[in-house]
Each structure stands twice: as structure tokens, then as C-alpha cells.
Design a protein around this motif. Structure first.
Motif, PDB file in Angstrom:
ATOM      1  N   THR A   1       0.831  -1.210   0.000  1.00  0.00           N
ATOM      2  CA  THR A   1       0.000   0.000   0.000  1.00  0.00           C
ATOM      3  C   THR A   1       0.861   1.254   0.000  1.00  0.00           C
ATOM      4  OG1 THR A   1      -0.133  -0.091   2.413  1.00  0.00           O
ATOM      5  CG2 THR A   1      -1.896  -1.177   1.169  1.00  0.00           C
ATOM      6  N   VAL A   2       2.139   1.094  -0.281  1.00  0.00           N
ATOM      7  CA  VAL A   2       3.099   2.197  -0.342  1.00  0.00           C
ATOM      8  C   VAL A   2       3.593   2.326  -1.781  1.00  0.00           C
ATOM      9  CG1 VAL A   2       3.809   1.960   2.072  1.00  0.00           C
ATOM     10  CG2 VAL A   2       4.950   0.587   0.319  1.00  0.00           C
ATOM     11  N   PRO A   3       4.309   3.401  -2.119  1.00  0.00           N
ATOM     12  CA  PRO A   3       4.790   3.546  -3.502  1.00  0.00           C
ATOM     13  C   PRO A   3       5.654   2.374  -3.949  1.00  0.00           C
ATOM     14  CG  PRO A   3       5.020   5.623  -2.324  1.00  0.00           C
ATOM     15  CD  PRO A   3       4.614   4.598  -1.310  1.00  0.00           C
ATOM     16  N   VAL A   4       5.421   1.934  -5.185  1.00  0.00           N
ATOM     17  CA  VAL A   4       6.147   0.806  -5.764  1.00  0.00           C
ATOM     18  C   VAL A   4       6.747   1.243  -7.100  1.00  0.00           C
ATOM     19  CG1 VAL A   4       5.945  -1.530  -6.715  1.00  0.00           C
ATOM     20  CG2 VAL A   4       4.636  -0.897  -4.668  1.00  0.00           C
ATOM     21  N   LEU A   5       8.010   0.889  -7.305  1.00  0.00           N
ATOM     22  CA  LEU A   5       8.646   1.048  -8.611  1.00  0.00           C
ATOM     23  C   LEU A   5       9.009  -0.322  -9.141  1.00  0.00           C
ATOM     24  CD1 LEU A   5      10.005   2.707 -10.901  1.00  0.00           C
ATOM     25  CD2 LEU A   5      12.118   2.618  -9.537  1.00  0.00           C
ATOM     26  N   VAL A   6       8.641  -0.590 -10.391  1.00  0.00           N
ATOM     27  CA  VAL A   6       9.050  -1.810 -11.080  1.00  0.00           C
ATOM     28  C   VAL A   6       9.916  -1.409 -12.270  1.00  0.00           C
ATOM     29  CG1 VAL A   6       8.318  -3.911 -12.248  1.00  0.00           C
ATOM     30  CG2 VAL A   6       6.886  -2.933 -10.442  1.00  0.00           C
ATOM     31  N   VAL A   7      11.123  -1.932 -12.332  1.00  0.00           N
ATOM     32  CA  VAL A   7      11.998  -1.735 -13.486  1.00  0.00           C
ATOM     33  C   VAL A   7      12.087  -3.080 -14.203  1.00  0.00           C
ATOM     34  CG1 VAL A   7      14.238  -0.980 -14.308  1.00  0.00           C
ATOM     35  CG2 VAL A   7      13.289   0.022 -12.219  1.00  0.00           C
ATOM     36  N   GLN A   8      11.654  -3.100 -15.452  1.00  0.00           N
ATOM     37  CA  GLN A   8      11.470  -4.372 -16.170  1.00  0.00           C
ATOM     38  C   GLN A   8      12.081  -4.298 -17.555  1.00  0.00           C
ATOM     39  OE1 GLN A   8       9.781  -6.291 -14.095  1.00  0.00           O
ATOM     40  NE2 GLN A   8       9.141  -8.112 -15.220  1.00  0.00           N
ATOM     41  N   GLY A   9      12.649  -5.421 -18.017  1.00  0.00           N
ATOM     42  CA  GLY A   9      13.125  -5.499 -19.385  1.00  0.00           C
ATOM     43  C   GLY A   9      11.977  -5.683 -20.361  1.00  0.00           C
ATOM     44  N   ARG A  10      12.058  -5.033 -21.506  1.00  0.00           N
ATOM     45  CA  ARG A  10      10.968  -5.106 -22.490  1.00  0.00           C
ATOM     46  C   ARG A  10      10.768  -6.526 -23.018  1.00  0.00           C
ATOM     47  NH1 ARG A  10       9.085  -0.230 -24.266  1.00  0.00           N
ATOM     48  NH2 ARG A  10      10.321   1.602 -23.678  1.00  0.00           N
ATOM     49  N   THR A  11      11.833  -7.315 -23.062  1.00  0.00           N
ATOM     50  CA  THR A  11      11.725  -8.671 -23.595  1.00  0.00           C
ATOM     51  C   THR A  11      11.826  -9.724 -22.493  1.00  0.00           C
ATOM     52  OG1 THR A  11      14.115  -8.720 -24.063  1.00  0.00           O
ATOM     53  CG2 THR A  11      12.651  -7.977 -25.829  1.00  0.00           C
ATOM     54  N   ASP A  12      11.464  -9.350 -21.274  1.00  0.00           N
ATOM     55  CA  ASP A  12      11.546 -10.274 -20.147  1.00  0.00           C
ATOM     56  C   ASP A  12      10.572 -11.434 -20.357  1.00  0.00           C
ATOM     57  OD1 ASP A  12      11.545 -11.578 -17.667  1.00  0.00           O
ATOM     58  OD2 ASP A  12      11.762  -9.701 -16.559  1.00  0.00           O
ATOM     59  N   PRO A  13      11.070 -12.697 -20.408  1.00  0.00           N
ATOM     60  CA  PRO A  13      10.161 -13.834 -20.603  1.00  0.00           C
ATOM     61  C   PRO A  13       9.266 -14.092 -19.392  1.00  0.00           C
ATOM     62  CG  PRO A  13      12.380 -14.626 -20.153  1.00  0.00           C
ATOM     63  CD  PRO A  13      12.488 -13.137 -20.318  1.00  0.00           C
ATOM     64  N   PHE A  14       9.572 -13.441 -18.263  1.00  0.00           N
ATOM     65  CA  PHE A  14       8.727 -13.570 -17.075  1.00  0.00           C
ATOM     66  C   PHE A  14       7.573 -12.565 -17.083  1.00  0.00           C
ATOM     67  CE2 PHE A  14      12.618 -15.639 -15.858  1.00  0.00           C
ATOM     68  CZ  PHE A  14      12.243 -16.630 -14.957  1.00  0.00           C
ATOM     69  N   GLY A  15       7.396 -11.850 -18.176  1.00  0.00           N
ATOM     70  CA  GLY A  15       6.260 -10.942 -18.306  1.00  0.00           C
ATOM     71  C   GLY A  15       6.575  -9.519 -17.912  1.00  0.00           C
ATOM     72  N   ARG A  16       5.602  -8.638 -18.194  1.00  0.00           N
ATOM     73  CA  ARG A  16       5.739  -7.223 -17.877  1.00  0.00           C
ATOM     74  C   ARG A  16       4.477  -6.763 -17.175  1.00  0.00           C
ATOM     75  NH1 ARG A  16       7.173  -4.917 -23.743  1.00  0.00           N
ATOM     76  NH2 ARG A  16       5.255  -3.845 -23.214  1.00  0.00           N
ATOM     77  N   PRO A  17       4.600  -6.214 -15.971  1.00  0.00           N
ATOM     78  CA  PRO A  17       3.411  -5.698 -15.291  1.00  0.00           C
ATOM     79  C   PRO A  17       2.993  -4.348 -15.855  1.00  0.00           C
ATOM     80  CG  PRO A  17       5.336  -5.286 -13.966  1.00  0.00           C
ATOM     81  CD  PRO A  17       5.812  -6.063 -15.177  1.00  0.00           C
ATOM     82  N   GLU A  18       1.755  -3.998 -15.621  1.00  0.00           N
ATOM     83  CA  GLU A  18       1.239  -2.702 -16.050  1.00  0.00           C
ATOM     84  C   GLU A  18       1.314  -1.716 -14.892  1.00  0.00           C
ATOM     85  OE1 GLU A  18       0.255  -1.858 -19.088  1.00  0.00           O
ATOM     86  OE2 GLU A  18       0.701  -3.885 -19.819  1.00  0.00           O
ATOM     87  N   PRO A  19       1.429  -0.425 -15.203  1.00  0.00           N
ATOM     88  CA  PRO A  19       1.329   0.572 -14.134  1.00  0.00           C
ATOM     89  C   PRO A  19      -0.042   0.492 -13.459  1.00  0.00           C
ATOM     90  CG  PRO A  19       2.161   1.553 -16.166  1.00  0.00           C
ATOM     91  CD  PRO A  19       1.662   0.183 -16.521  1.00  0.00           C
ATOM     92  N   ALA A  20      -0.120   0.943 -12.229  1.00  0.00           N
ATOM     93  CA  ALA A  20      -1.358   0.931 -11.462  1.00  0.00           C
ATOM     94  C   ALA A  20      -1.265   2.052 -10.437  1.00  0.00           C
ATOM     95  CB  ALA A  20      -1.556  -0.421 -10.771  1.00  0.00           C
ATOM     96  N   PRO A  21      -2.371   2.408  -9.798  1.00  0.00           N
ATOM     97  CA  PRO A  21      -2.289   3.431  -8.759  1.00  0.00           C
ATOM     98  C   PRO A  21      -1.239   3.078  -7.709  1.00  0.00           C
ATOM     99  CG  PRO A  21      -4.573   2.986  -9.290  1.00  0.00           C
ATOM    100  CD  PRO A  21      -3.760   1.966 -10.033  1.00  0.00           C
ATOM    101  N   GLY A  22      -0.292   3.976  -7.503  1.00  0.00           N
ATOM    102  CA  GLY A  22       0.783   3.736  -6.556  1.00  0.00           C
ATOM    103  C   GLY A  22       1.940   2.932  -7.109  1.00  0.00           C
ATOM    104  N   ARG A  23       1.819   2.455  -8.344  1.00  0.00           N
ATOM    105  CA  ARG A  23       2.858   1.615  -8.954  1.00  0.00           C
ATOM    106  C   ARG A  23       3.352   2.237 -10.250  1.00  0.00           C
ATOM    107  NH1 ARG A  23       0.648  -3.509 -11.565  1.00  0.00           N
ATOM    108  NH2 ARG A  23      -0.028  -3.962  -9.440  1.00  0.00           N
TER     109      ARG A  23
END
Length: 204
Positions: A145-167
Motif C-alpha cells: 500500500t506504499v509507492p512501488v517502482l518496477v523496473v522491467q526489461g521489455r523482452t523479459d520472458p517472465f512478463g511485464r506488469p502494467e502501471p497501477a495506482p501507486g505503482r
């Protein structure tokens, strides 16, 4: 400075890097399932955080300290992490941010509320196993429930999360290793730390 910390599942190992000047917070960083705290993205993030005025604590889970490659079950990882959190909080009474790469990012998300984190930094969050998008771990990523940053590779085979409120989600070129754009990684981490935690009061 490297020390061992007792946990319910054996000793963990922590390596502390002190901030340049007065510290305003502490960032704990955990490793991936099959790797250690020497991963390039973890080291780049640690250096960026130190320069931004945070102490950094790199956390090695007990299974790694014991020489095992296979990760422990999630409940054991979380319990060991929280034991380290209490140790660090007693030594450094500052706001705590949780973070890590891949499996370590999952641990950070799952424990953020119980551990009292003020922010969560996820490097290469594994949204799902490669080729298994139906087995997503997005509820873990949505837990803090606190601010979250996700740094992800564009071709990551483990998927890519979408931005969301607080993320916030920053996509870089490259895959799950985040080795292809270290300057981009450093910039994303520095911007997020400054925008969300730049006003924290430094320790006196």
C-alpha cells in the motif's frame, strides 16, 4: 561491512553500504532465486541509492548462506527477511524501503505491510513463469500500500506488469537480467527515490 543475522531458518548474511553524507532511509535489497547479491542490477541500484542518501543493506537468504542453490519455500523466505528487517531496524532507526530482483522482489512485496516498508523497489518482477502467463503473481505485486517502482526489461520472458495506482513501471531494453541498460536503470531508481523520498529527514 558483512555480518550474519539469525533467522528462524538459519543465518542470513547482510552487507551494508553506508550513504554518502547523512542518511535519510535504508534500502534492503534481496537477490533472485538462483543468484546472489552480486547481480549487476542489484549493485547498480545499491550504488544509486547510496549516492541518493540511503544506506543499503544487501540481504542473502539462509539457503544461499548454507550453499544451497534451490530456493526455500516462500513462507521461509518471508520469515527470514522479516527477521533481517527487525535486526536492521534496531541498528538503523530510519524509514525502511524493501526491494530486490525477481524472487527478491516478490519477497519485498509480500512482506512490505508486515515489515512497515515505506516503499518497494522491484527489479525484474517475475509476473509469471516463462510460457505460463496463466500462473501470474500480480496479487503479490498489488499487495503493498506504499509507492512501488518496477523496473522491467521489455523482452523479459517472465512478463511485464502494467502501471497501477501507486505503482510506476519503467521498461528498459533487454531481458530479465536488466544488464542491457544500466544507465537507464540508475536513472529510473534515482528519479523514483528523489520524487518519493527526497523529503525524508536525514539522520542526525
Amino acid at each position: 561491512m558483512t555480518t550474519e543475522v539469525a533467522t528462524p531458518h538459519g543465518p542470513a548474511r547482510i552487507t551494508r553500504h553506508d550513504a554518502e553524507g547523512e542518511a535519510r532511509a535504508v534500502l534492503l535489497l534481496g537477490h533472485g532465486a538462483g543468484g546472489g547479491v552480486g547481480a549487476p542490477d542489484l549493485l547498480a541500484t545499491a550504488g544509486t541509492a547510496v549516492a541518493a542518501g540511503l544506506h543499503v543493506v544487501l540481504v542473502e537468504q539462509p539457503y544461499r548462506v548454507a550453499g544451497r542453490r534451490a530456493p526455500a519455500p516462500a513462507a521461509q523466505l518471508d520469515a527470514a527477511w522479516l527477521a533481517v528487517v527487525e535486526h536492521v531496524r534496531a541498528e538503523l532507526p530510519l524509514p525502511l524501503l524493501f526491494g530486490g530482483r525477481s524472487s527478491g522482489a516478490r519477497v519485498a512485496c509480500r512482506t512490505a505491510t508486515e515489515g512497515g516498508a515505506v516503499g518497494v523497489l522491484c527489479l525484474a518482477f517475475p509476473v509469471h513463469p516463462p510460457g505460463r502467463p496463466e500462473k501470474d503473481r500480480l496479487p503479490e505485486l498489488a499487495a503493498p500500500t506504499v509507492p512501488v517502482l518496477v523496473v522491467q526489461g521489455r523482452t523479459d520472458p517472465f512478463g511485464r506488469p502494467e502501471p497501477a495506482p501507486g505503482r510506476e513501471v519503467v521498461l528498459l531494453r533487454g531481458d530479465h537480467s536488466l544488464k542491457s541498460d544500466t544507465p537507464g536503470l540508475r536513472a529510473a531508481v534515482a528519479d523514483w527515490l528523489t520524487s518519493h523520498f527526497g523529503a525524508l529527514t536525514p539522520a542526525r
